[in-house]
Design a protein around this motif. Structure first.
Motif, PDB file in Angstrom:
ATOM      1  N   GLY A  80      73.877  27.566  89.643  1.00 38.98           N
ATOM      2  CA  GLY A  80      74.969  26.631  89.383  1.00 38.98           C
ATOM      3  C   GLY A  80      74.700  25.777  88.154  1.00 38.98           C
ATOM      4  N   ILE A  81      73.470  25.341  88.002  1.00 40.64           N
ATOM      5  CA  ILE A  81      73.084  24.541  86.841  1.00 40.64           C
ATOM      6  C   ILE A  81      73.236  25.367  85.563  1.00 40.64           C
ATOM      7  CG2 ILE A  81      71.149  23.355  85.732  1.00 40.64           C
ATOM      8  CD1 ILE A  81      70.153  22.773  88.672  1.00 40.64           C
ATOM      9  N   ASP A  82      72.860  26.640  85.628  1.00 36.44           N
ATOM     10  CA  ASP A  82      73.010  27.519  84.464  1.00 36.44           C
ATOM     11  C   ASP A  82      74.478  27.696  84.083  1.00 36.44           C
ATOM     12  OD1 ASP A  82      70.280  27.834  84.352  1.00 36.44           O
ATOM     13  OD2 ASP A  82      70.253  29.790  85.361  1.00 36.44           O
ATOM     14  N   VAL A  83      75.355  27.806  85.095  1.00 35.86           N
ATOM     15  CA  VAL A  83      76.794  27.907  84.828  1.00 35.86           C
ATOM     16  C   VAL A  83      77.280  26.640  84.119  1.00 35.86           C
ATOM     17  CG1 VAL A  83      79.092  27.977  85.878  1.00 35.86           C
ATOM     18  CG2 VAL A  83      77.292  29.508  86.707  1.00 35.86           C
TER      19      VAL A  83
ATOM     20  N   ARG B 255      84.232  18.910  84.478  1.00 32.40           N
ATOM     21  CA  ARG B 255      84.101  18.470  85.879  1.00 32.40           C
ATOM     22  C   ARG B 255      83.390  19.590  86.636  1.00 32.40           C
ATOM     23  NH1 ARG B 255      87.759  15.108  89.259  1.00 32.40           N
ATOM     24  NH2 ARG B 255      89.473  15.496  87.811  1.00 32.40           N
ATOM     25  N   LEU B 256      82.285  19.239  87.266  1.00 34.35           N
ATOM     26  CA  LEU B 256      81.478  20.224  87.989  1.00 34.35           C
ATOM     27  C   LEU B 256      81.592  19.954  89.481  1.00 34.35           C
ATOM     28  CD1 LEU B 256      78.670  21.410  89.253  1.00 34.35           C
ATOM     29  CD2 LEU B 256      79.742  22.668  87.369  1.00 34.35           C
TER      30      LEU B 256
ATOM     31  N   ASP C 172      80.206  16.088  82.847  1.00 35.37           N
ATOM     32  CA  ASP C 172      80.731  14.739  82.652  1.00 35.37           C
ATOM     33  C   ASP C 172      81.184  14.105  83.959  1.00 35.37           C
ATOM     34  OD1 ASP C 172      80.921  14.625  79.545  1.00 35.37           O
ATOM     35  OD2 ASP C 172      81.845  16.537  80.087  1.00 35.37           O
ATOM     36  N   MET C 173      81.718  14.938  84.857  1.00 33.90           N
ATOM     37  CA  MET C 173      82.238  14.440  86.135  1.00 33.90           C
ATOM     38  C   MET C 173      81.653  15.236  87.285  1.00 33.90           C
ATOM     39  SD  MET C 173      86.307  13.860  85.471  1.00 33.90           S
ATOM     40  CE  MET C 173      86.653  15.036  84.169  1.00 33.90           C
ATOM     41  N   LEU C 174      81.344  14.550  88.376  1.00 30.42           N
ATOM     42  CA  LEU C 174      80.848  15.193  89.587  1.00 30.42           C
ATOM     43  C   LEU C 174      81.917  15.076  90.667  1.00 30.42           C
ATOM     44  CD1 LEU C 174      77.201  13.762  89.641  1.00 30.42           C
ATOM     45  CD2 LEU C 174      78.056  15.822  88.489  1.00 30.42           C
TER      46      LEU C 174
ATOM     47  N   VAL D  76      87.836  20.849  81.713  1.00 31.34           N
ATOM     48  CA  VAL D  76      87.550  22.120  82.388  1.00 31.34           C
ATOM     49  C   VAL D  76      86.852  21.793  83.697  1.00 31.34           C
ATOM     50  CG1 VAL D  76      86.190  24.240  82.341  1.00 31.34           C
ATOM     51  CG2 VAL D  76      87.423  23.504  80.284  1.00 31.34           C
ATOM     52  N   GLU D  77      87.372  22.351  84.785  1.00 28.66           N
ATOM     53  CA  GLU D  77      86.680  22.197  86.063  1.00 28.66           C
ATOM     54  C   GLU D  77      86.101  23.535  86.498  1.00 28.66           C
ATOM     55  OE1 GLU D  77      86.974  20.780  90.704  1.00 28.66           O
ATOM     56  OE2 GLU D  77      88.843  21.099  89.609  1.00 28.66           O
ATOM     57  N   ILE D  78      84.859  23.499  86.904  1.00 28.35           N
ATOM     58  CA  ILE D  78      84.208  24.660  87.488  1.00 28.35           C
ATOM     59  C   ILE D  78      83.916  24.357  88.948  1.00 28.35           C
ATOM     60  CG2 ILE D  78      82.240  26.226  87.414  1.00 28.35           C
ATOM     61  CD1 ILE D  78      84.045  26.425  84.963  1.00 28.35           C
ATOM     62  N   GLU D  79      84.615  25.048  89.842  1.00 28.67           N
ATOM     63  CA  GLU D  79      84.299  24.986  91.268  1.00 28.67           C
ATOM     64  C   GLU D  79      83.304  26.114  91.534  1.00 28.67           C
ATOM     65  OE1 GLU D  79      88.003  25.373  93.306  1.00 28.67           O
ATOM     66  OE2 GLU D  79      88.620  23.303  92.913  1.00 28.67           O
ATOM     67  N   LEU D  80      82.059  25.747  91.698  1.00 30.84           N
ATOM     68  CA  LEU D  80      81.020  26.760  91.866  1.00 30.84           C
ATOM     69  C   LEU D  80      81.271  27.606  93.101  1.00 30.84           C
ATOM     70  CD1 LEU D  80      77.824  24.680  90.994  1.00 30.84           C
ATOM     71  CD2 LEU D  80      78.959  26.395  89.556  1.00 30.84           C
ATOM     72  N   LEU D  81      81.013  28.887  92.990  1.00 25.71           N
ATOM     73  CA  LEU D  81      81.091  29.778  94.139  1.00 25.71           C
ATOM     74  C   LEU D  81      79.836  29.597  95.002  1.00 25.71           C
ATOM     75  CD1 LEU D  81      82.527  32.826  92.208  1.00 25.71           C
ATOM     76  CD2 LEU D  81      83.742  31.374  93.828  1.00 25.71           C
ATOM     77  N   PRO D  82      79.917  29.913  96.301  1.00 28.33           N
ATOM     78  CA  PRO D  82      78.797  29.616  97.220  1.00 28.33           C
ATOM     79  C   PRO D  82      77.413  30.028  96.732  1.00 28.33           C
ATOM     80  CG  PRO D  82      80.716  30.289  98.468  1.00 28.33           C
ATOM     81  CD  PRO D  82      81.092  30.453  97.021  1.00 28.33           C
TER      82      PRO D  82
END
Length: 458
Positions: free
Chosen positions: A100-103, A124-125, A161-163, A85-91
Motif C-alpha cells: 500500500g505504501i508503494d502504491v 487522498r489515501l 496529503d489526506m488520510l 486523486v483518491e486511492i482506496e487501497l485493495l485488501p
C-alpha cells in the motif's frame, strides 16, 4: 486529546450553505484550499480484476502510474485549477502495508511530476479497514489493527496529503439490522458500537497525521448508509429506512471531526452534508458521475453542498473515449467547471436550487439531502448530549420530517413506504433513553455470532 464538541450549527443562514464554501476551509502545503470558493474534481480509481501478490506488484504499480499519468495529462489539457486523486487501497495492499505504501509513493511521484508542469494536486489515501474476519483478535490491537496503522503511517511519510478510511466498526450488526429493517439494532450499531470504534480509530489517525504533516480528512459510512441506499434502490428494503439510516450515520461519521479530523470528508459519505452543517468542515460528494460504481436516485442534489466532486471509483478499463480514469477525469473537470462558473457569475444559488429541485421530490434519500432539510434536522440532532442521544434524535426527527414532507406533497412515495414510517416509529419507541440499559439489552439479546462485544471492550 479531548474531543471537540459541536453544540451549535456552523450555518445559520441558508444562503451561505452552498457548494464550494465551507466555514472551515482546509489549506494544504501546495496552496490548494478546499472550501474557499472553488469545487475541485476528485478522481477515485481502482484496478481491474487482478491477483495482487509479490509476483504481480510490479504490474500493479505500473497500472497505477499509467492511470494517474493519463488523468494528469487530461487535467492539464482542460485547464483544471487543481485536482484530487483518491486511492482506496485493495485488501492485499493493507494486509501487506508495504504494498500500500508503494502504491501511495508511485501515485504521489506522478502527481509531483505534474505539479512541476503547473498542475496542483492532492492525494487522498484510504486504506481498507481489514478489521473483520474469523481471525480478528481485537478491534484496537493485534495484527489487523497494526497493519492498518502501519499503512497510514507509511503512506503519509511518502507524501499522502489526506488520510481517510471507510471504517467498519459495528458493521456486522448493521448489516443484520438493514436486512431485517430493525431500527433499534441500527441505532445500536451506529450510535453505540460504531461511535465508540470511531473515537478510538480517529484519535490514532489524527495523531499520525500530526506527526507526519498530513491531513486527517474524514471517515464515511459507506459500509452502512450506502449499503442501505443501494439495497433500497434495488427494492430489497424500504427507501424510507435507507433515508433514516443515512441521517443516523451522520452522528457516527461526525465522531472523526470531534476527534480532530478537518475534512474534506470522503466522497461516498452522503451524510457529509450534515457534518458540513454542524462542524463547518468541507466535504467531498459523489453523484451522477458515480454511476460507474453504483446507481442512486440522488445524482444531482448531492452537488448542492459539495466542495470536491468525485466519481466514487472507476476501474482501469478501456472505453471508446480512452482509458476510463482519464474519461472520468474529463467528466469531473467539466462538472466542476459548471459549479465554478455559476459561482463566478454570482448564480451559485440558482444552480443549487436547480440541482435540489431535480431530485428532491422523487426519493426519500434525495429529500433528506435538501440543504434546508439538512439544517432543520441538524439543529435537532445537536440537542443530544451523547452520540447515542443524537443518533436516536436523528432517527425520530427524520421520521417526522419525512411524514411532514409527504403530507405537504413535497415528497412522492408509495403507500408501502408511508406504512413503514409508522412501523419504524413504533420500533424506535421501544428504545430506552438510558444508553447503558440499551447497551446491556442489545448485548444480552445479540444472536449475531460475527459480533463479539469483547473485541470492542464492551
Amino acid at each position: 486529546m479531548a474531543k471537540l464538541t459541536f453544540n451549535e450549527l456552523a450555518y445559520n443562514n441558508l444562503d451561505e450553505f452552498i457548494y464550494g464554501y465551507a466555514k472551515k476551509p482546509v489549506t494544504f502545503k501546495n496552496g490548494m484550499v478546499i472550501g474557499n470558493g472553488i469545487v475541485y474534481p476528485e478522481l477515485n480509481v481502482t484496478l481491474p480484476p487482478i491477483s495482487i501478490n509479490e509476483s504481480t506488484m510490479k504490474k500493479v504499480l505500473s497500472q497505477y502510474k499509467e492511470m494517474i499519468t493519463g488523468a494528469c495529462e487530461k487535467a492539464i489539457k482542460l485547464h483544471a485549477p487543481g485536482i484530487i486523486v483518491e486511492i482506496e487501497l485493495l485488501p492485499p495492499c493493507t494486509f501487506n502495508p508495504q504494498w500500500g505504501i508503494d502504491v501511495a509513493k508511485v501515485v504521489k511521484d506522478v502527481l509531483r511530476e505534474y505539479e512541476g508542469q503547473g498542475l496542483k494536486s492532492l492525494l487522498r489515501l484510504t486504506p481498507v479497514d481489514i478489521r473483520e474476519g474469523n481471525d480478528l483478535v481485537h478491534m484496537y490491537h493485534g495484527e489487523h489493527w497494526d497493519k492498518v496503522m502501519k499503512t497510514f503511517q507509511g503512506s503519509a511519510e511518502v507524501g499522502a496529503d489526506m488520510l481517510a478510511i471507510e471504517s467498519v466498526g459495528g458493521k456486522h450488526l448493521h448489516d443484520e439490522a438493514v436486512m431485517n429493517c430493525d431500527l433499534p439494532k441500527a441505532l445500536f450499531a451506529l450510535g453505540v458500537v460504531g461511535a465508540k470504534d470511531m473515537e478510538v480509530l480517529w484519535t490514532n489517525i489524527v495523531k499520525i497525521a500530526k506527526e507526519t504533516g498530513s491531513v486527517a480528512s474524514g471517515d464515511t459510512a459507506c459500509g452502512f448508509g450506502n449499503t442501505s441506499m443501494v439495497l433500497a434502490e434495488k427494492n430489497f428494503i424500504p427507501r424510507v429506512f435507507a433515508a433514516i439510516d443515512r441521517v443516523m450515520c451522520a452522528v457516527r461519521t461526525m465522531v472523526a471531526v470531534e476527534c480532530g479530523a478537518t475534512g474534506p470528508d470522503k466522497d461516498c459519505g452522503y451524510e457529509g452534508v450534515y457534518l458540513k452543517a454542524i462542524t463547518g468542515t468541507p466535504i467531498s460528494m459523489e453523484g451522477r458521475t458515480s454511476a460507474c460504481a453504483h446507481s442512486s436516485s440522488v445524482g444531482n442534489i448531492v452537488g448542492a453542498l459539495c466542495d470536491c466532486w468525485s466519481n466514487e471509483s472507476v476501474e482501469f478499463q478501456r472505453m471508446l473515449g480512452g482509458m476510463a480514469p482519464t474519461v472520468y477525469m474529463e467528466q469531473l473537470i467539466y462538472d466542476c467547471r459548471l459549479f465554478n462558473t455559476f459561482t463566478a457569475l454570482g448564480q451559485a444559488k440558482i444552480y443549487q436550487d436547480v440541482m435540489v429541485a431535480s431530485d428532491k421530490k422523487l426519493d426519500p434519500h434525495a429529500y433528506i439531502l435538501d440543504p434546508k432539510v439538512v439544517l432543520d434536522l441538524s439543529a435537532k440532532i445537536i440537542k443530544g448530549k451523547t452520540t447515542f442521544e443524537r443518533t436516536k434524535i436523528a432517527a425520530q426527527a427524520t421520521i417526522e420530517e419525512l411524514k411532514r414532507g409527504i403530507a405537504a406533497k413535497e415528497l412522492d412515495v408509495t403507500e408501502r413506504e408511508v406504512n413503514y414510517l409508522d412501523i419504524l416509529e413504533q420500533q424506535l419507541a421501544t428504545v430506552p433513553d438510558d444508553e447503558a440499559q440499551f447497551t446491556a439489552e442489545m448485548i444480552k439479546n445479540n444472536t449475531n455470532d460475527k459480533f463479539d462485544p469483547k473485541q470492542y471492550d464492551l
